[in-house]
Write an enzyme that holds these catalytic residues in place. Structure first.
Site, short mmCIF file in Angstrom:
data_model
loop_
_atom_site.label_atom_id
_atom_site.label_comp_id
_atom_site.label_asym_id
_atom_site.label_seq_id
_atom_site.Cartn_x
_atom_site.Cartn_y
_atom_site.Cartn_z
N GLU A 153 -17.12 -36.38 -12.79
CA GLU A 153 -15.71 -36.18 -13.54
C GLU A 153 -16.15 -34.34 -14.51
O GLU A 153 -16.96 -34.21 -14.34
CB GLU A 153 -15.50 -37.02 -14.69
CG GLU A 153 -15.23 -38.46 -13.63
CD GLU A 153 -15.04 -39.82 -14.47
OE1 GLU A 153 -15.15 -39.50 -15.80
OE2 GLU A 153 -14.51 -40.52 -13.90
N PRO A 154 -14.95 -34.46 -14.76
CA PRO A 154 -14.57 -33.04 -15.17
C PRO A 154 -15.47 -32.43 -16.64
O PRO A 154 -16.41 -32.37 -17.33
CB PRO A 154 -13.34 -33.33 -16.11
CG PRO A 154 -12.61 -33.52 -15.30
CD PRO A 154 -13.07 -34.56 -14.36
N TRP B 162 -15.42 -31.55 -7.82
CA TRP B 162 -16.22 -31.06 -7.31
C TRP B 162 -16.88 -32.41 -5.98
O TRP B 162 -17.66 -32.49 -5.65
CB TRP B 162 -17.06 -30.67 -7.96
CG TRP B 162 -17.44 -30.02 -8.95
CD1 TRP B 162 -16.67 -28.89 -8.75
CD2 TRP B 162 -17.50 -30.76 -10.73
NE1 TRP B 162 -16.75 -28.04 -11.05
CE2 TRP B 162 -17.24 -29.24 -11.23
CE3 TRP B 162 -17.96 -31.38 -10.69
CZ2 TRP B 162 -17.54 -29.31 -12.63
CZ3 TRP B 162 -18.13 -31.48 -12.21
CH2 TRP B 162 -17.72 -30.36 -13.27
N ILE B 163 -15.51 -32.45 -5.44
CA ILE B 163 -16.46 -33.80 -4.42
C ILE B 163 -15.94 -33.36 -2.87
O ILE B 163 -14.99 -32.59 -2.67
CB ILE B 163 -14.72 -35.15 -4.35
CG1 ILE B 163 -14.50 -35.30 -5.58
CG2 ILE B 163 -14.95 -36.11 -3.85
CD1 ILE B 163 -15.52 -35.97 -6.86
N THR B 164 -17.38 -33.07 -2.42
CA THR B 164 -17.96 -32.71 -1.10
C THR B 164 -16.75 -33.54 -0.19
O THR B 164 -16.38 -34.94 -0.21
CB THR B 164 -19.01 -32.48 -0.58
OG1 THR B 164 -19.69 -32.04 -1.79
CG2 THR B 164 -19.69 -32.51 0.21
N ILE C 159 -36.61 -8.85 1.81
CA ILE C 159 -37.84 -8.26 3.32
C ILE C 159 -36.37 -7.50 4.62
O ILE C 159 -36.78 -6.32 4.50
CB ILE C 159 -37.46 -9.16 4.47
CG1 ILE C 159 -39.28 -9.87 3.76
CG2 ILE C 159 -38.40 -8.92 5.32
CD1 ILE C 159 -39.97 -11.48 3.91
N GLY D 47 -31.29 -2.98 3.22
CA GLY D 47 -30.13 -2.75 3.25
C GLY D 47 -29.13 -3.81 3.88
O GLY D 47 -28.68 -4.53 3.69
N GLU E 233 -26.24 -33.40 -5.88
CA GLU E 233 -26.83 -34.16 -6.84
C GLU E 233 -27.65 -34.72 -7.41
O GLU E 233 -29.04 -34.92 -7.38
CB GLU E 233 -26.92 -34.79 -4.60
CG GLU E 233 -25.95 -34.51 -3.62
CD GLU E 233 -26.23 -35.75 -2.80
OE1 GLU E 233 -26.68 -36.30 -2.89
OE2 GLU E 233 -25.80 -35.64 -2.32
N THR F 247 -28.66 -32.07 -10.68
CA THR F 247 -30.11 -31.10 -11.44
C THR F 247 -30.84 -31.13 -11.09
O THR F 247 -31.87 -31.85 -11.31
CB THR F 247 -29.05 -29.62 -12.65
OG1 THR F 247 -29.38 -31.23 -13.47
CG2 THR F 247 -28.12 -29.98 -12.85
#
Ligand code: CAA
Length: 388
Positions: free
Chosen positions: A127-128, A156-158, A337, A340, A363, A365
């Site tokens: 939630e927020p 942020w619901i996947t 590696i 550019g 899921e 941090t």
């Protein structure tokens, strides 16, 4: 690596690799750039059995073990992490949770469609103001007798925009704290469910991440998972399994970056020889290969503990903590590696580097994983696990 996979497990890995190469690789750069959801590809994965891999065949699932699921996640994550996170949430948070803790009626109604790609599920805990501190749920589920009245906002619901089913954590009895939280199964076409805007993200850009609002949504009591007040423990138990999926995703990102870097280092020449023959590059590849194999051991071990029915909470957190750090560190090295070329989209490593970051965040941090590991050690799990 000396890990005794069965023929079936290796066949699943190969099938996932083939699907990722033939169906996900074409278009992955475009989808990422323009935030285009891989709707058709995810549906096809459902039809092939990748969306309900661990669910028993009785409910339309693949009846496979966690190790097979992890091997498939690893291969898909080498190519498209917007797809593999949808796969992870549906398999390990939604389907596994429903099969383990749901009623027969819930399994018949929801699992059969969630396993085949007909429906996709979302897990609505954050939630927020409740991210890491997941017990601080502000979403409420007021007990109205035969149903709950659900109100609140999830962030942020996947699979937020593409899902047909949400597992929503909500507070029923504030006095009881986390013991007053319930998990409710919500059909997204019910009145009062609103899907907010899609998030514009650093990585996993084509994954379908939304804010969801619930306003006076009537949820029948028969859609509660477990006993009254079981919701928070349900979320924790399911998240331990979910963390194995995200650890496998991180492993796939790191392994994918290694595969691309090896290939590039053999082809690219500088100062008259392929760059892998320069010690500066050879040592980077050596560090990457060592870290990827160490991550594999932790991820496969967590999956095996789960398959054996043993406590896997600490192992899952260790696997996610380590593999996500490996993914982040070594995708940065993969870009280096490639020089550019690594900084432009065509070579894929910059996307893997952007995707790697989220594995240290969602899921739980990395800091939350350390907290879980530290608490497990204090509870005496370390000695048992060292005997493994
Ligand atoms: N299994 C069962 N029960 C568990 C458990 C587990 N693994 N972990 C904790 N619990 C229980 C505890 O026993 C306790 O219950 P009792 O009081 O009855 O004994 C209760 O849950 C509360 O636990 P704590 O006292 O440890 O609570 P806390 O607030 O100190 O810490 C936390 C809990 C571990 C930090 C937890 O809040 C947490 O994991 N936070 C991170 C949240 C998270 O991972 N969010 C991810 C969102 S989903 C997502 O990202 C999906 C996606 O879209 C990709």
């Amino acid at each position: 690596m000396q890990f005794n996979f069965t023929e079936e497990q290796l066949a699943v890995k190969e099938a996932a690799r083939e699907f990722a190469q033939s169906e996900l690789l074409p278009g992955v750069i475009e989808r990422d750039k323009n935030m285009i959801h891989a709707t058709e590809q995810i549906k096809a994965m459902g039809e092939l059995g990748f969306m309900g891999m661990m669910v028993s065949p009785e409910y339309g699932g693949g009846g496979m073990d966690t190790l097979s699921y992890v091997l498939a996640m690893e291969e898909i994550s080498k190519i498209d992490n917007s797809v593999s996170v949808a796969m992870s949430v549906n398999n390990s948070l939604v389907c596994w949770g429903l099969e383990k803790f749901g009623t027969e009626e819930q399994k018949q109604k929801y699992l059969t469609k969630l396993c085949t790609g007909e429906w996709i599920g979302a897990f609505c805990l954050s939630e927020p103001e409740a991210g890491s501190d997941a017990t601080s749920q502000r979403t409420t589920a007021v007990d109205m007798g035969d149903h709950y009245l659900l109100n609140g906002t999830k962030n942020w619901i996947t699979n937020g925009g593409s899902s047909s089913v949400h597992l929503v954590m909500a507070q029923t009895d504030v006095e009881k704290g986390h013991r007053g939280i319930n998990c409710l199964i919500v059909d997204t076409d019910w009145e009062g469910v609103t899907i907010g805007a899609k998030e514009d993200k650093l990585g996993i850009r084509s994954s379908d991440t939304h804010t969801i609002m619930y306003s006076d949504v009537k949820v029948p009591k028969s859609n509660r998972i477990g006993e009254d007040g079981f919701g928070f423990k349900f979320a924790m138990k399911v998240l331990s399994g979910g963390r194995i999926g995200i650890a496998a995703q991180a492993l796939g990102i790191a392994a994918g970056a290694l595969e691309l870097s090896q290939k590039y280092a053999k082809e690219r020449e500088a100062f008259g020889k392929p760059i892998h023959k320069h010690q500066a590059i050879g040592f980077k590849l050596a560090d990457m290969a060592t870290a990827v194999e160490a991550a594999q051991l932790l991820v496969y071990r967590a999956a095996q503990l789960k398959d054996k029915g043993e406590n896997f909470d600490m192992a899952a957190s260790q696997a996610k903590l380590f593999a996500s750090d490996v993914a982040m560190r070594h995708t940065v090295e993969a870009v280096q590696i490639h020089g550019g070329y690594g900084y432009v989209k065509e070579y894929h490593v910059e996307r893997l580097m952007r995707d790697a970051k989220i594995t240290q965040i969602y899921e739980g941090t990395s800091e939350i994983q350390k907290l879980v590991i530290a608490r497990s050690i204090l509870n005496g799990q370390l000695y048992e696990q060292l005997l493994f």
